[in-house]
Scaffold this motif. Structure first.
Motif, PDB file in Angstrom:
ATOM      1  N   ALA A 182       0.822  -1.215   0.000  1.00 14.85           N
ATOM      2  CA  ALA A 182       0.000   0.000   0.000  1.00 14.85           C
ATOM      3  C   ALA A 182       0.852   1.260   0.000  1.00 14.85           C
ATOM      4  CB  ALA A 182      -0.934   0.000   1.205  1.00 14.85           C
ATOM      5  N   THR A 183       2.076   1.156   0.519  1.00 12.11           N
ATOM      6  CA  THR A 183       2.934   2.342   0.590  1.00 12.11           C
ATOM      7  C   THR A 183       4.361   1.985   0.185  1.00 12.11           C
ATOM      8  OG1 THR A 183       3.593   1.938   2.882  1.00 12.11           O
ATOM      9  CG2 THR A 183       1.604   3.281   2.545  1.00 12.11           C
ATOM     10  N   THR A 222      -2.960   7.536  -5.574  1.00 11.68           N
ATOM     11  CA  THR A 222      -2.190   8.685  -6.042  1.00 11.68           C
ATOM     12  C   THR A 222      -0.741   8.487  -5.639  1.00 11.68           C
ATOM     13  OG1 THR A 222      -2.460   9.913  -3.997  1.00 11.68           O
ATOM     14  CG2 THR A 222      -4.170  10.202  -5.691  1.00 11.68           C
ATOM     15  N   ALA A 223       0.144   9.190  -6.336  1.00 16.60           N
ATOM     16  CA  ALA A 223       1.560   9.076  -6.009  1.00 16.60           C
ATOM     17  C   ALA A 223       1.828   9.565  -4.592  1.00 16.60           C
ATOM     18  CB  ALA A 223       2.381   9.872  -7.031  1.00 16.60           C
ATOM     19  N   ALA A 224       1.138  10.625  -4.188  1.00 17.01           N
ATOM     20  CA  ALA A 224       1.353  11.173  -2.838  1.00 17.01           C
ATOM     21  C   ALA A 224       0.964  10.156  -1.771  1.00 17.01           C
ATOM     22  CB  ALA A 224       0.555  12.458  -2.668  1.00 17.01           C
ATOM     23  N   ALA A 225      -0.170   9.473  -1.981  1.00 13.02           N
ATOM     24  CA  ALA A 225      -0.601   8.463  -1.009  1.00 13.02           C
ATOM     25  C   ALA A 225       0.391   7.311  -0.977  1.00 13.02           C
ATOM     26  CB  ALA A 225      -1.993   7.955  -1.381  1.00 13.02           C
ATOM     27  N   TRP A 226       0.899   6.938  -2.142  1.00 20.61           N
ATOM     28  CA  TRP A 226       1.870   5.847  -2.219  1.00 20.61           C
ATOM     29  C   TRP A 226       3.159   6.223  -1.484  1.00 20.61           C
ATOM     30  CZ3 TRP A 226       3.362   1.126  -2.740  1.00 20.61           C
ATOM     31  CH2 TRP A 226       4.665   0.834  -3.150  1.00 20.61           C
ATOM     32  N   ASP A 240       9.542  11.717   0.454  1.00 21.74           N
ATOM     33  CA  ASP A 240       9.527  12.534  -0.755  1.00 21.74           C
ATOM     34  C   ASP A 240      10.890  12.694  -1.419  1.00 21.74           C
ATOM     35  OD1 ASP A 240       6.796  13.020  -0.374  1.00 21.74           O
ATOM     36  OD2 ASP A 240       7.233  14.670   1.010  1.00 21.74           O
ATOM     37  N   THR A 241      11.945  12.334  -0.723  1.00 28.44           N
ATOM     38  CA  THR A 241      13.288  12.556  -1.275  1.00 28.44           C
ATOM     39  C   THR A 241      14.116  11.276  -1.194  1.00 28.44           C
ATOM     40  OG1 THR A 241      14.293  13.162   0.839  1.00 28.44           O
ATOM     41  CG2 THR A 241      13.250  14.938  -0.425  1.00 28.44           C
ATOM     42  N   LEU A 242      15.188  11.285  -1.974  1.00 31.88           N
ATOM     43  CA  LEU A 242      16.083  10.132  -1.971  1.00 31.88           C
ATOM     44  C   LEU A 242      16.705   9.946  -0.586  1.00 31.88           C
ATOM     45  CD1 LEU A 242      17.376   7.926  -3.674  1.00 31.88           C
ATOM     46  CD2 LEU A 242      19.152   9.562  -4.340  1.00 31.88           C
ATOM     47  N   ALA A 243      17.025  11.047   0.078  1.00 32.26           N
ATOM     48  CA  ALA A 243      17.621  10.954   1.414  1.00 32.26           C
ATOM     49  C   ALA A 243      16.651  10.287   2.390  1.00 32.26           C
ATOM     50  CB  ALA A 243      18.002  12.351   1.905  1.00 32.26           C
TER      51      ALA A 243
END
Lengths: 200, 241
Positions: free
Chosen positions: B55-56, B214-218, B223-226
């Motif tokens: 889911a994530t 949505t991509a945000a929910a996933w 949000d970043t590589l770090a």
């Protein structure tokens, strides 16, 4: 009839024809459609069934699969114009052969879920033979890593999803045909309207 | 002249013009339907399939374990797509594969009877976030249909190359699928192939609006590589999905 009157009448016919085409096009929102239509293909692509009487033969399936398919037939599809029936034996006119197993490998480029806690394919429909451009016979497969270990509500949802593919429905954002699968065991009104295809 | 000046005639030609414009607009739209339209269609191309997935994003990482200790991936890398080459073709039997009985017969990529084919992608690895220290990763990327009547391999290859710096979450092909010659795959291609921006921002452009998520929910705040590197390097955790 004078020449000018004839020209005006011809224009009226053009107006009427153009209006009919525009209104007709507007009545069928093709861009929003999740109905495959008859595509004349066997294999991995979703195709429509060849008639509205949808006969199903259970090929040595588990109780979980049989119950889920039966539930979905009576709750999702029999209330529509599609009439599902079961058969005691398969023949070349059987519409859907329902089967399940602990599938392990890859079908249509998708890898089956290897264990109940894994990820991957849990259901698949393949058109095996054609009647004209429509599908004469489907194979509908369920993975026993899902059917059985899952709550019956999820199994019903999967049955609704795969049966939908056998009548030409494709993936959408809600309802049981949601992309990937999901937990809804209901068809949307939009899906039911597509099944009027089988009315004629 | 009468035909052009008649009110009825003008209405007729206006309507005809609208129809032509409408058709022309549709055609133009389909030709320029977005730079990744073939690739987005490729990951859900009208196959009668359903699948179970994480889911994530963090649930897809190798350190996210189910109750039985298993994970959904075994490798997370960042790199560049170095090569896209034809793989194999497969003809489906429609029976479903079980141990010792594959569902598909392997054939050539160009076989006109193939039910599906693979592109073989080579990713040149620049950074390993989790899993084996690969210098490069070879992946099989499925396409539906034959070379004659299937998805456009050239276009999909071009769109894959256009992604630039990619995040790849993959796993070894499970036992039982090896008959097909497949070695490694992205188990969930909508969610397992991301893009890393020059500023380290992550995005998942193959998650289309019609996927039910949505991509945000996933991404769930990763949000970043770090942030992903930190999540992947953490201790094993129980996954929720």
């Amino acid at each position: 009839m004078s020449m000018s009157t004839g020209i005006v009448r011809r224009h009226r016919r053009v107006v009427v024809a153009a209006f009919v085409i525009l209104v007709g096009a507007g009545a069928v929102p093709a861009h929003a459609s999740n109905f495959s239509g008859a595509n004349g293909g066997v294999g991995c692509h979703v195709n429509v069934a060849d008639n509205k009487v949808h006969s199903i033969w259970y090929h040595q399936v588990t109780a979980a699969t049989r119950q889920a398919v039966s539930w979905s037939r009576s709750h999702n599809y029999d209330p529509t114009v599609v009439d599902t029936v079961t058969e005691d034996a398969r023949d070349r006119l059987t519409d859907v052969i329902a089967m399940d197993a602990d599938y392990e490998g890859t079908t249509c480029g998708r890898t089956w879920m290897p264990r109940p806690t894994g990820a991957g394919l849990i259901g698949m429909v393949i058109c095996q033979s054609l009647s004209g451009r429509r599908c004469n016979q489907f194979h509908m497969m369920f993975d026993n890593d899902f059917m059985g270990p899952q709550p019956s509500a999820n199994e019903n949802a999967l049955a609704c999803h795969e049966l939908g593919h056998t009548v030409g429905l494709m993936h959408v954002t809600s309802g049981c045909l949601v992309t990937g699968g999901g937990t809804s065991s209901s068809l949307r009104e939009h899906d039911r309207r597509h099944l009027s295809y089988y009315q004629s | 002249m009468r035909r052009l000046t008649s009110p009825t005639g003008r209405a007729a030609w206006v309507l005809v013009a609208m129809m032509i414009a409408s058709c022309a607009g549709s055609a133009a739209k389909s030709e320029t339907a977005g730079p990744l339209s073939a690739l987005r269609h490729n990951v859900d191309p009208g196959v009668g399939a359903s699948h179970q997935a994480a889911a994530t994003l963090v649930d897809l990482l190798p350190n996210a374990k189910a109750g039985d200790g298993t994970a959904l991936s075994d490798s997370v890398v960042v790199g560049q797509l170095a090569d896209v080459a034809p793989g194999d073709g497969f003809v489906e039997s429609g029976e479903g594969p079980t141990p010792g009985r594959p569902s598909a017969t392997r054939t050539s990529f160009s076989d006109a009877h193939a039910s599906w084919r693979t592109l073989r992608l080579t990713v040149s690895v620049t950074s390993v976030l989790a899993g084996p220290r690969f210098a490069s990763v070879e992946l099989d990327w499925p396409l539906l249909g034959s070379a004659r009547q299937g998805e456009d391999a050239d276009r999909i290859g071009r769109e894959l190359r256009s992604l630039g710096r990619v995040l790849v979450i993959s796993q070894a092909v499970p036992a039982g699928a090896e008959y097909a010659g497949l070695k490694r795959q992205i188990p969930d291609r909508q969610h397992g192939l991301g893009v890393v921006g020059s500023d380290g921002a992550l995005s998942f452009p193959l998650i289309a609006g019609d996927s039910g998520t949505t991509a945000a929910a996933w991404m769930g705040g990763v949000d970043t590589l770090a942030e992903l590197r930190a999540a992947a390097a953490g201790p094993a955790r129980r996954r929720d999905s």
